[in-house]
Design a protein around this motif. Structure first.
Motif, mmCIF file in Angstrom:
data_model
loop_
_atom_site.group_PDB
_atom_site.id
_atom_site.type_symbol
_atom_site.label_atom_id
_atom_site.label_comp_id
_atom_site.label_asym_id
_atom_site.label_seq_id
_atom_site.Cartn_x
_atom_site.Cartn_y
_atom_site.Cartn_z
ATOM 1 N N SER A 145 -36.929 -8.558 85.262
ATOM 2 C CA SER A 145 -36.453 -9.768 85.952
ATOM 3 C C SER A 145 -36.117 -9.470 87.410
ATOM 4 O O SER A 145 -36.417 -10.275 88.298
ATOM 5 C CB SER A 145 -35.265 -10.400 85.220
ATOM 6 O OG SER A 145 -34.137 -9.563 85.230
ATOM 7 N N ALA B 21 -34.314 -5.874 96.183
ATOM 8 C CA ALA B 21 -34.438 -6.159 94.749
ATOM 9 C C ALA B 21 -35.394 -5.178 94.077
ATOM 10 O O ALA B 21 -35.137 -4.728 92.952
ATOM 11 C CB ALA B 21 -34.895 -7.600 94.520
ATOM 12 N N ALA C 185 -33.474 -21.522 87.936
ATOM 13 C CA ALA C 185 -32.516 -20.551 87.402
ATOM 14 C C ALA C 185 -31.726 -21.146 86.243
ATOM 15 O O ALA C 185 -31.470 -20.470 85.242
ATOM 16 C CB ALA C 185 -31.566 -20.083 88.498
ATOM 17 N N LEU D 298 -37.893 -11.025 90.581
ATOM 18 C CA LEU D 298 -37.085 -11.633 91.635
ATOM 19 C C LEU D 298 -37.503 -11.086 92.997
ATOM 20 O O LEU D 298 -37.713 -11.856 93.945
ATOM 21 C CB LEU D 298 -35.597 -11.370 91.378
ATOM 22 C CG LEU D 298 -34.615 -11.865 92.439
ATOM 23 C CD1 LEU D 298 -34.629 -13.378 92.531
ATOM 24 C CD2 LEU D 298 -33.214 -11.357 92.134
ATOM 25 N N PHE E 97 -36.652 -15.844 87.644
ATOM 26 C CA PHE E 97 -36.268 -14.450 87.416
ATOM 27 C C PHE E 97 -34.775 -14.239 87.679
ATOM 28 O O PHE E 97 -34.116 -13.470 86.987
ATOM 29 C CB PHE E 97 -37.099 -13.513 88.290
ATOM 30 C CG PHE E 97 -38.528 -13.404 87.855
ATOM 31 C CD1 PHE E 97 -38.873 -12.759 86.680
ATOM 32 C CD2 PHE E 97 -39.546 -13.960 88.623
ATOM 33 C CE1 PHE E 97 -40.185 -12.648 86.272
ATOM 34 C CE2 PHE E 97 -40.872 -13.859 88.227
ATOM 35 C CZ PHE E 97 -41.199 -13.208 87.051
ATOM 36 N N GLY E 98 -34.245 -14.926 88.686
ATOM 37 C CA GLY E 98 -32.825 -14.809 89.005
ATOM 38 C C GLY E 98 -31.926 -15.341 87.906
ATOM 39 O O GLY E 98 -30.849 -14.782 87.648
ATOM 40 N N SER F 235 -41.168 -12.292 93.893
ATOM 41 C CA SER F 235 -41.260 -13.722 94.193
ATOM 42 C C SER F 235 -40.489 -14.079 95.459
ATOM 43 O O SER F 235 -40.883 -14.987 96.193
ATOM 44 C CB SER F 235 -40.805 -14.568 92.994
ATOM 45 O OG SER F 235 -39.530 -14.200 92.555
ATOM 46 N N THR F 236 -39.417 -13.349 95.749
ATOM 47 C CA THR F 236 -38.704 -13.566 97.011
ATOM 48 C C THR F 236 -39.596 -13.174 98.177
ATOM 49 O O THR F 236 -39.685 -13.894 99.180
ATOM 50 C CB THR F 236 -37.393 -12.777 97.030
ATOM 51 O OG1 THR F 236 -36.567 -13.259 95.972
ATOM 52 C CG2 THR F 236 -36.657 -12.946 98.351
ATOM 53 N N ASN G 66 -29.209 -11.276 93.794
ATOM 54 C CA ASN G 66 -29.593 -12.552 93.199
ATOM 55 C C ASN G 66 -28.896 -13.704 93.918
ATOM 56 O O ASN G 66 -29.527 -14.701 94.280
ATOM 57 C CB ASN G 66 -29.249 -12.530 91.705
ATOM 58 C CG ASN G 66 -29.699 -13.777 90.990
ATOM 59 O OD1 ASN G 66 -30.593 -14.484 91.421
ATOM 60 N ND2 ASN G 66 -29.066 -14.045 89.869
ATOM 61 N N ALA H 75 -38.635 -17.277 91.974
ATOM 62 C CA ALA H 75 -37.457 -16.436 92.218
ATOM 63 C C ALA H 75 -36.279 -16.906 91.375
ATOM 64 O O ALA H 75 -35.558 -16.095 90.787
ATOM 65 C CB ALA H 75 -37.092 -16.437 93.700
ATOM 66 N N TYR I 197 -34.765 -23.349 93.472
ATOM 67 C CA TYR I 197 -34.264 -22.084 92.924
ATOM 68 C C TYR I 197 -33.215 -22.369 91.846
ATOM 69 O O TYR I 197 -33.277 -21.829 90.743
ATOM 70 C CB TYR I 197 -33.663 -21.237 94.047
ATOM 71 C CG TYR I 197 -33.185 -19.871 93.620
ATOM 72 C CD1 TYR I 197 -33.945 -18.750 93.892
ATOM 73 C CD2 TYR I 197 -31.964 -19.695 92.964
ATOM 74 C CE1 TYR I 197 -33.517 -17.486 93.525
ATOM 75 C CE2 TYR I 197 -31.537 -18.441 92.585
ATOM 76 C CZ TYR I 197 -32.307 -17.337 92.868
ATOM 77 O OH TYR I 197 -31.879 -16.096 92.489
ATOM 78 N N ASP J 251 -30.156 -14.080 97.512
ATOM 79 C CA ASP J 251 -31.466 -14.733 97.486
ATOM 80 C C ASP J 251 -31.302 -16.245 97.397
ATOM 81 O O ASP J 251 -31.974 -16.996 98.099
ATOM 82 C CB ASP J 251 -32.248 -14.196 96.287
ATOM 83 C CG ASP J 251 -33.701 -14.606 96.308
ATOM 84 O OD1 ASP J 251 -34.021 -15.723 96.728
ATOM 85 O OD2 ASP J 251 -34.540 -13.800 95.888
#
Length: 173
Positions: free
Chosen positions: A73, A166, A50, A77, A103-104, A80-81, A14, A100, A46, A17
């Motif tokens: 999640s 991930a 987050a 992540l 979810f992160g 989406s990354t 995480n 991302a 991001y 990322d």
């Protein structure tokens, strides 16, 4: 892999990322025609997502089983990354980074709440430190590795590799 190591690995991925984007900025800016003045928007998207989703999630996450939500999640992540590697311009990259981050943010919140659940009170400080070490490891090892990966395989490669890691962690979760 023990649950504590899975949580530490999730936290590491995480944070990696999150951290890898700004050092890669000049590479994807040139490739996608993104003005350098917009790199802060890409990097901050991001963090903003987050923050908002992490705080909102912390108010609701106790309604669901944590392991399942962590799995979803981390899966989100990773996907989406990887979607960030498919970006075609500023706004597609910002959208992928916001996803991302969303979810992160949930994954980060869950990592530390699960440490509190899993570790006995007498070992909670040590367990928290193990998970929190992901920040240092992402800075010291992850970012240079991501830059080397980008040098060898292009700016999209770190997004694909971090996303794939991930996905493996989602299975481990």
């Amino acid at each position: 892999m023990t649950p504590l190591l899975v949580l530490a690995a999730v936290h590491f991925v995480n944070l990696l990322d999150f951290m890898m984007v700004m050092p890669l900025g000049p590479d994807f800016a040139a490739a996608l025609g993104i003005p350098m003045s917009h790199l802060g928007i890409v990097g901050g998207s991001y963090t903003a997502a987050a923050t908002v989703v992490g705080i909102a999630g912390s108010l609701m996450l106790d309604r669901w089983e944590r392991r399942s939500v962590l799995t979803w999640s981390v899966l989100g992540l990773g996907l989406s990354t990887m979607t960030g590697a498919m970006a075609t311009g500023t706004w597609t990259l910002v959208a992928a980074r916001m996803a991302a981050g969303s979810f992160g943010g949930i994954a980060a919140t869950l990592c530390f709440s699960m440490v509190a659940d899993l570790a006995p009170e007498s070992h909670r400080g040590r367990a928290t430190a193990i998970v929190a070490s992901g920040f240092s490891l992402a800075s010291i090892l992850g970012v240079p590795a991501g830059l080397e990966l980008a040098r060898r395989g292009g700016w999209r490669a770190p997004f694909l590799v971090v996303g794939a890691v991930a996905l493996v962690l989602a299975a481990a979760a």
